[in-house]
Design a protein around this motif. Structure first.
Motif, PDB file in Angstrom:
ATOM      1  N   GLY A 177       2.821   1.252   4.678  1.00  0.00           N
ATOM      2  CA  GLY A 177       1.364   1.318   4.753  1.00  0.00           C
ATOM      3  C   GLY A 177       0.812   2.722   4.595  1.00  0.00           C
ATOM      4  O   GLY A 177      -0.297   2.900   4.094  1.00  0.00           O
ATOM      5  N   LEU A 178       1.587   3.741   5.031  1.00  0.00           N
ATOM      6  CA  LEU A 178       1.134   5.130   4.936  1.00  0.00           C
ATOM      7  C   LEU A 178       1.744   5.872   3.746  1.00  0.00           C
ATOM      8  O   LEU A 178       1.462   7.065   3.563  1.00  0.00           O
ATOM      9  N   ALA A 179       2.567   5.186   2.957  1.00  0.00           N
ATOM     10  CA  ALA A 179       3.347   5.848   1.902  1.00  0.00           C
ATOM     11  C   ALA A 179       2.458   6.540   0.875  1.00  0.00           C
ATOM     12  O   ALA A 179       1.559   5.921   0.308  1.00  0.00           O
ATOM     13  N   PRO A 180       2.723   7.833   0.602  1.00  0.00           N
ATOM     14  CA  PRO A 180       1.953   8.546  -0.430  1.00  0.00           C
ATOM     15  C   PRO A 180       2.552   8.403  -1.821  1.00  0.00           C
ATOM     16  O   PRO A 180       1.910   8.734  -2.813  1.00  0.00           O
ATOM     17  N   ASN A 181       3.815   7.911  -1.895  1.00  0.00           N
ATOM     18  CA  ASN A 181       4.480   7.776  -3.193  1.00  0.00           C
ATOM     19  C   ASN A 181       5.557   6.698  -3.118  1.00  0.00           C
ATOM     20  O   ASN A 181       5.790   6.095  -2.056  1.00  0.00           O
ATOM     21  N   LEU A 182       6.226   6.495  -4.252  1.00  0.00           N
ATOM     22  CA  LEU A 182       7.207   5.415  -4.371  1.00  0.00           C
ATOM     23  C   LEU A 182       8.407   5.619  -3.460  1.00  0.00           C
ATOM     24  O   LEU A 182       8.934   4.648  -2.894  1.00  0.00           O
ATOM     25  N   ILE A 183       8.869   6.877  -3.301  1.00  0.00           N
ATOM     26  CA  ILE A 183      10.061   7.141  -2.495  1.00  0.00           C
ATOM     27  C   ILE A 183       9.881   6.627  -1.070  1.00  0.00           C
ATOM     28  O   ILE A 183      10.767   5.980  -0.503  1.00  0.00           O
ATOM     29  N   TRP A 184       8.716   6.890  -0.493  1.00  0.00           N
ATOM     30  CA  TRP A 184       8.466   6.439   0.878  1.00  0.00           C
ATOM     31  C   TRP A 184       8.357   4.921   0.963  1.00  0.00           C
ATOM     32  O   TRP A 184       8.736   4.324   1.976  1.00  0.00           O
TER      33      TRP A 184
END
Length: 528
Positions: free
Chosen positions: A108-115
């Motif tokens: 939900g808080l991911a800034p990019n694909l890796i997260w």
């Protein structure tokens, strides 16, 4: 003296009442866990497109996100079962639910694909742990054969009931508040489940345990094999790499299990009468997925919004609920193994209804066909699960739930590969035949049909072609596409019918080899 008798009777009644409340609380908690699992499975496909547009990753990366939780979950599928038997369900459910919540927060808080990948890995491990321990909790808590049949009937009905509600709710949240708001809903549901678990699932005495290498290696075998099969259509190199991991892990697992007198991963109880046949039947019964292919047909053929399709599929999900609820009383009356065999036979027959989806069929026809198929296929879930879990020794309940989960996942992967390959090949060959009949040489027709099968639009392909014959054939391809879609859907139904029939035959041999009531899944058995 009569006072002693009276107070003894009251004490026994209070004890039975307390045990009954504890049992009910544990079962309710297990169902909350299963609902959490189904909400996540049914909802992710509705947030994926918005997530992709927001963070700007590729379609290939989006597809990989679908497989990440399954691979991560298979890696720990036997570890979760072994630790559940060792530590008890309370501690393992706490770990699984906490991992799910943390994974949902990260996504939900991911800034990019890796997260997002990191969150999905934690999510997958948590979800598989929850699913295994929840089934184990039901298996050890409800031992009366009649009550088990009813509980597993409700368990079968829970899946379509959630699938009726979760997709429209998820689509509505995405449209009104964005995809990240869906993760808030998942976190709240996870917290509710965690509170219920802490309230109703009692603490267990920790049992002594051994090594965890063999469960991890077994998980690596399944994860590697599954990823290899899934990746065949997209990356040959990765498929070979995953297959190599599976082979190496399998070799190491065999060596360790042959050289060690005792290992944590112990399948010896599966040597009981007919159990190997039953595990194969579980795999085969998990292979067909008419809901998925019908959903694909509706999206490709009919120009309606995806939210409308989600609402439309509520109808067959409602029929599936009826099938799941019917399985309880029928299993209690004739036994779960016989009920499963009958459900497999009826499922095979109803799959032939896909032949009625003609090229000019309106949208309600495939929905009606799926509704007919949904009743026996969801009826099947409870009895066949009950049949297998009831054969497990009490101290191996977690391991049995792991095998049940692994059999279902492997069946789904192999079934997806088999049914998908055959149906898409039929789709391509049918289109190639139609183009060839319109005047195109068959090699060129097959090449064009392959592009359309791969997802290219007919107008896009026609714009790149200079041959006037080929261009005219593509321009007039509309009815041919409908015919190819119907033909491919019919192949899905025929292959699924064959798989269900094979499952019924396996159950026939299982019933012949299993003669005692406990062998056919009428109740929980003691260790042999």
């Amino acid at each position: 003296m009569w006072k002693n008798v009276f107070f003894d009777s009251v004490g026994r009644m209070k004890a039975r009442s307390t045990v009954g409340r504890a049992t009910s609380g544990a079962v309710v908690t297990a169902f909350l866990c299963l609902i959490l699992l189904k909400v996540r499975i049914s909802g992710f496909s509705y947030i994926l497109l918005s997530m992709q547009q927001d963070l700007g990753f590729s379609r290939d990366s989006a597809n990989s996100l679908e497989f990440t939780p399954s691979a991560a979950g298979l890696l720990v599928v036997f570890v979760a079962g072994a630790l559940s038997d060792r530590w008890g369900p309370r501690r393992m459910l706490a770990i699984g639910i906490t991992l799910f919540i943390i994974g949902a927060v990260i996504v939900g808080l991911a800034p990019n694909l890796i997260w997002i990948v990191i969150g999905r890995i934690l999510d997958g491990i948590g979800i598989v742990t929850i699913a295994i321990v929840a089934l184990s909790l039901i298996n050890t808590t409800v031992t009366d054969p009649g009550k088990r049949a009813r509980v597993f009937g409700f368990y079968a009905a829970a899946t379509p009931a959630v699938f009726m509600l979760a997709p429209p709710v998820t689509a509505l949240i995405v449209e009104t508040a964005g995809w990240r708001a869906v993760l808030i809903f998942w976190v709240v549901l996870g917290l509710i489940t965690l509170v219920a678990m802490l309230r109703y699932v009692p603490k267990s005495t920790t049992r002594a345990g051994g090594e965890m290498v063999t469960p991890l290696l077994a998980g690596a075998v399944l994860a590697g094999a599954s990823l290899s099969i899934i990746s065949l259509a997209t990356s040959d190199d990765f498929a070979v790499f995953a297959a190599a991991i599976a082979v190496v892990a399998l070799f190491a697992l065999i060596v360790i299990m042959r050289r060690s007198a005792t290992t944590t991963l112990d399948f010896r109880w599966c040597r009981g009468r007919g159990l190997i046949i039953l595990v194969v039947a579980l795999c085969v019964a998990s292979m067909p997925d008419l809901f998925f292919y019908t959903n694909m047909l509706l999206q490709y053929r009919y120009s309606v919004p995806i939210v409308f399709i989600a609402l439309l599929l509520v109808v067959p999900q409602g029929f599936a609920v009826v099938g799941g609820l019917l399985s309880g009383p029928v299993s209690a009356r004739i036994g779960p193994a016989k009920a499963a065999q009958i459900a497999l036979l009826v499922s095979a027959v109803t799959c032939l209804a896909t032949l009625f989806v003609t090229p000019d069929a309106p949208i309600w026809v495939p929905v009606l066909v799926l509704s007919v198929i949904a009743v026996p296929t969801l009826f099947l879930v409870g009895p066949i699960t009950n049949t297998f879990l009831s054969r497990a020794p009490a101290e191996s309940s977690g391991a049995a739930a792991s095998i049940n989960k692994a059999a279902g996942n492997i069946g789904g992967v192999f079934g997806g590969a088999l049914v998908g390959a055959l149906s898409f090949a039929a789709y391509q060959n049918r289109m190639a035949g139609i183009l060839n009949a319109d005047g195109l040489p068959f090699p060129e027709a097959e090449l064009i049909a392959g592009e359309i099968r791969g997802g290219a639009a007919v107008a896009e392909v026609a714009a790149r072609i200079s041959d006037p014959v080929a261009k005219d054939a593509l321009v007039s391809m509309g009815p041919g596409l409908l015919d190819a879609q119907s033909y491919s859907y019919a192949v899905v139904g025929l292959v699924s019918a064959g798989l269900f029939l094979a499952g019924a035959v396996l159950m026939f041999f299982y019933l012949r080899r299993s003669t005692s009531p406990s062998d056919v899944g009428a109740g929980h058995v003691s260790p042999r």
